[in-house]
Design a protein around this motif. Structure first.
Motif, mmCIF file in Angstrom:
data_model
loop_
_atom_site.group_PDB
_atom_site.id
_atom_site.type_symbol
_atom_site.label_atom_id
_atom_site.label_comp_id
_atom_site.label_asym_id
_atom_site.label_seq_id
_atom_site.Cartn_x
_atom_site.Cartn_y
_atom_site.Cartn_z
ATOM 1 N N TYR A 189 -7.206 43.240 50.611
ATOM 2 C CA TYR A 189 -8.655 43.077 50.776
ATOM 3 C C TYR A 189 -9.290 42.483 49.524
ATOM 4 C CZ TYR A 189 -7.725 45.972 54.812
ATOM 5 O OH TYR A 189 -7.213 46.453 55.989
ATOM 6 N N GLU A 240 2.614 35.224 52.893
ATOM 7 C CA GLU A 240 1.695 35.556 53.978
ATOM 8 C C GLU A 240 2.414 35.550 55.326
ATOM 9 O OE1 GLU A 240 -2.293 34.328 54.251
ATOM 10 O OE2 GLU A 240 -2.376 33.525 52.196
ATOM 11 N N ASP A 251 -10.259 49.382 54.777
ATOM 12 C CA ASP A 251 -9.166 49.315 55.740
ATOM 13 C C ASP A 251 -9.459 50.126 56.996
ATOM 14 O OD1 ASP A 251 -6.322 48.639 56.396
ATOM 15 O OD2 ASP A 251 -6.144 50.820 56.362
ATOM 16 N N GLU A 271 1.383 37.015 59.606
ATOM 17 C CA GLU A 271 0.414 37.692 60.463
ATOM 18 C C GLU A 271 0.818 39.126 60.767
ATOM 19 O OE1 GLU A 271 -0.399 35.532 63.999
ATOM 20 O OE2 GLU A 271 -1.321 33.824 62.966
ATOM 21 N N LYS A 273 -12.188 41.236 57.856
ATOM 22 C CA LYS A 273 -10.739 41.062 57.959
ATOM 23 C C LYS A 273 -10.124 41.000 56.562
ATOM 24 C CE LYS A 273 -10.684 38.628 62.395
ATOM 25 N NZ LYS A 273 -10.282 37.387 63.107
ATOM 26 N N PRO A 274 -8.838 41.365 56.444
ATOM 27 C CA PRO A 274 -8.183 41.261 55.131
ATOM 28 C C PRO A 274 -8.234 39.831 54.594
ATOM 29 C CG PRO A 274 -6.821 42.507 56.673
ATOM 30 C CD PRO A 274 -7.941 41.904 57.476
ATOM 31 N N GLN A 314 -2.585 38.800 54.457
ATOM 32 C CA GLN A 314 -1.660 39.782 55.027
ATOM 33 C C GLN A 314 -0.249 39.229 54.936
ATOM 34 O OE1 GLN A 314 -2.924 41.363 58.761
ATOM 35 N NE2 GLN A 314 -1.033 42.484 59.163
ATOM 36 N N ARG A 331 -1.763 44.612 53.722
ATOM 37 C CA ARG A 331 -3.087 44.032 53.963
ATOM 38 C C ARG A 331 -3.841 44.011 52.640
ATOM 39 N NH1 ARG A 331 -2.165 47.607 58.092
ATOM 40 N NH2 ARG A 331 -3.518 49.210 57.227
#
Length: 503
Positions: free
Chosen positions: A288, A279, A420, A281, A254-255, A258, A286
């Motif tokens: 990483y 941040e 991604d 959701e 998962k990132p 986000q 995104r």
């Protein structure tokens, strides 16, 4: 209350049906979901089960009008129709009222209790319009259908039938980007029962058939995984390495974060006084890999245009080439430019390379805002014929093939550079059409692909090493010297950054 004879009949039916059915499928006889989704590899027995359930319901529940469909009508006779005829004669001969013989005539089966099974192809629209009061639908090879085809069938399944109504979909998984995967496997429809099977679940499969399927294990591992084990694959002449991309897809995490950038504009309405990451959701960005101190970054951006309404920016670490972040959202052009500005600042004043094919506005606004590191390209002045410099990246008939070829070379053996999921899905659906042009499959997007291709293509205009890293002289090989002397000035600079100063 049931009599003893009735209980014995039910017990006999139960044990007979269980003995004639693969254990993996038996519980599905009692599933009443709106959608029974049967995904399976070759030889898994999913179609045999689907046919048996259709017949079982027709015989035990009077008044059914089941519709069995495939995309093309002519494929029905030798597949579903022949299968159901054989199954009906083998297991329900006493309940059958009419089974056509020979090759002519309409395709239908009729039972003594008034139930019937009708067959239609979705290419025969007029015949489909004449079919009414449907109580159940079996879609064989559902992956052949468009989502709009499925929606039309879904609408037709309605009415006052006293039993539950169900659509059975059976198919071999094809493209990882297919609507079936999104509709039933990614989004988890609460009205759907999703079932997966392989030839290993089919105890009735002849030894010769098992040997044929397992022979692919050593000869073509990818084909074995997709066709035999029922894993999602890719279709078309895939431009990028499908097998490696699918493996990488299963490794993704998962990132790290986000969200979006918040910014405060100065009084002139153009310049940005400050910006910060927030941040959320549902954020469009995104992340990483957060920015590392001293690392140079590159951002390629694909603006909305030519049928696509997505704005995308890809961030890569120019030291490693690893995908660090992806910005993907529907924006107005000025909002996208301001998000790009903040994104570039956030990643250590990254080199920004926005595409200028459909609009130069984001690039012009970034220049007006004073962003100091925009990609510079050379172009010919239409009046004087002289070369001049301009901001932004232009994708045309000359640069586009180079963009794609460069990204193919980068990712050929290095799928680990990708982080991604959306980007990998787009890479998997990027295929060569009949005229060999590399482009997205119909119904899919390539914004992430093009933005990533731009980012990797413009890397020579950005530093290749972290600021703290001290590079001493290195001994170059003969082939490196050959590449250096054959290169232009910009490429020579890139090679020195990449290989270190020669001794």
């Amino acid at each position: 209350m049931y009599s003893m004879d009735e209980k014995l009949q039910v017990a006999e039916w139960y044990h007979r049906l269980k003995a004639e059915t693969n254990e993996r499928f038996f519980p599905l006889f009692f599933d009443e979901s709106r959608y029974l989704v049967l995904k399976g590899g070759g030889g898994s027995g999913k179609s045999i089960f689907a046919g048996r359930k259709v017949l079982e319901r027709c015989v035990s529940e009077p008044g059914h009008r089941w519709l069995v469909v495939r995309k093309v009508a002519r494929t029905l006779r030798e597949s579903c129709f022949e299968q159901l005829k054989n199954q009906a004669q083998a297991h329900y001969a006493e309940a059958v009222d009419f089974i056509p013989h020979g090759k002519g005539g309409d395709l239908y089966l009729r039972f003594k209790n008034g139930s019937e099974i009708l067959f239609a192809g979705l290419d025969d629209v007029e015949k489909l319009k004449s079919i009414y009061d449907i109580t159940g639908i079996w879609i064989e090879e559902a992956s052949e259908l468009k989502e709009s085809d499925f929606q039309q069938l879904d609408i037709r399944l309605r009415g006052d039938f006293p039993r539950y109504q169900q659509i059975i979909l059976s198919f071999n998984p094809v493209s990882v980007t297919h609507w079936l995967k999104r509709r039933f496997f990614d989004e988890k429809d609460p009205r759907a029962c999703v079932h997966e099977s392989t030839y290993l679940d089919n105890r009735f499969l002849p030894p010769e058939a098992i040997a044929t399927l397992e022979n692919f294990r050593g000869r073509d591992e990818y084909y074995y995984q997709v066709y035999c084990l029922g894993e999602w694959g890719v279709t078309g002449k895939t431009v990028f390495q499908g097998k490696q991309l699918l493996r990488r897809l299963g490794e993704l995490k998962k990132p790290a974060a986000q969200g979006d950038f918040c910014y405060e504009a100065e009084k002139d309405g153009v310049h940005i006084a400050s910006c910060s990451f927030r941040e959320a959701e549902d954020g469009a960005l995104r992340i990483y890999l957060p920015p590392e101190k001293g690392h140079p970054y590159v951002i390629g951006a694909d603006t909305a245009g030519e049928g696509s309404d997505w704005f995308v920016a890809q961030v890569i670490d120019n030291v490693t080439g690893v995908q660090a972040a992806v910005l993907r959202q529907h924006y107005d052009e000025d909002v996208f430019a301001k998000q790009l500005y903040c994104l570039g600042k956030y990643y250590n004043d990254a080199l920004l390379a926005p595409e200028v094919n459909f609009s130069t506005f984001p690039t012009r606004l970034l220049s007006m805002m004073g962003y100091g590191k925009l990609y510079v390209r050379e172009q010919t002045d239409s009046f004087s014929g002289e070369l001049k410099q301009a901001f932004g990246f232009r994708t045309d008939r000359l640069t586009r093939p180079n963009l794609i070829a460069n990204l193919i070379a980068v990712l050929r053996d290095h799928a680990e550079l990708l982080n991604d999921e959306q980007t990998i899905y787009e890479l998997l659906s990027f295929v060569r059409r009949d005229e060999l042009r590399a482009e997205a499959e119909p119904g899919t997007h390539d914004d992430c692909v093009m933005a990533l291709a731009i980012a990797h293509y413009v890397r020579p205009q950005q530093k290749m090493r972290a600021a703290e890293e001290k590079v001493s002289g290195r001994l170059w090989r003969e082939d490196q010297w050959e590449d250096y002397f054959a290169a232009d000035t910009a490429t020579r600079k890139y090679l020195v950054e990449k290989w270190g100063n020669p001794k």
